[in-house]
Design a protein around this motif. Structure first.
Motif, short mmCIF file in Angstrom:
data_model
loop_
_atom_site.label_atom_id
_atom_site.label_comp_id
_atom_site.label_asym_id
_atom_site.label_seq_id
_atom_site.Cartn_x
_atom_site.Cartn_y
_atom_site.Cartn_z
N SER A 42 0.85 -1.18 0.00
CA SER A 42 0.00 0.00 0.00
C SER A 42 0.88 1.23 0.00
CB SER A 42 -0.89 -0.02 1.24
OG SER A 42 -1.65 1.15 1.30
N VAL A 43 0.57 2.17 -0.87
CA VAL A 43 1.33 3.41 -0.97
C VAL A 43 0.36 4.57 -0.88
CG1 VAL A 43 2.82 4.79 -2.45
CG2 VAL A 43 3.03 2.31 -2.47
N GLU A 44 0.69 5.53 -0.03
CA GLU A 44 -0.13 6.72 0.10
C GLU A 44 0.61 7.90 -0.52
OE1 GLU A 44 -2.32 9.42 3.52
OE2 GLU A 44 -1.07 7.74 4.12
N LEU A 45 -0.02 8.52 -1.50
CA LEU A 45 0.57 9.69 -2.14
C LEU A 45 -0.07 10.94 -1.54
CD1 LEU A 45 0.41 8.49 -5.84
CD2 LEU A 45 2.35 8.41 -4.30
N LYS A 46 0.77 11.84 -1.10
CA LYS A 46 0.27 13.07 -0.49
C LYS A 46 0.96 14.27 -1.12
CE LYS A 46 -0.43 12.80 4.00
NZ LYS A 46 -0.21 12.58 5.43
#
Length: 90
Positions: A15-19
């Motif tokens: 899982s990767v969260e882009l912010k």
């Protein structure tokens, strides 16, 4: 008791969260006419270009040379256009 109808299949999940920050265009009528480039490029891109101009050389580890500008633009990620979105996450 185990439910025999449910089988656990081993898998790997990443899982990767882009912010992304500053992914917007200026839209204020108060922007000075000499600064209207703000209407065409995201704040992120403009800040990165400013940093590049301020830091003509960088010394990092074993290398030194020109500061490289990223090709990432948050506007590509938010565009809804599959090609631009793909470009943004590469």
């Amino acid at each position: 008791p185990r439910d025999s109808s449910y089988t656990l299949i081993p898998s790997t999940v990443l899982s990767v969260e882009l912010k992304p920050k500053a992914g917007y265009l200026a839209f204020s009528p108060l922007v000075h006419p000499d600064h209207r480039i703000k209407y065409q490029h995201s704040r992120y891109v403009l800040k990165q270009k400013l940093y590049q101009l301020e830091q003509q050389e960088i010394r990092s580890g074993w290398s030194c040379g020109q500061v490289q500008q990223s090709h990432f633009d948050p506007l590509d990620l938010y565009s809804g256009n599959p090609e631009r979105m793909q470009k943004a996450i590469r």
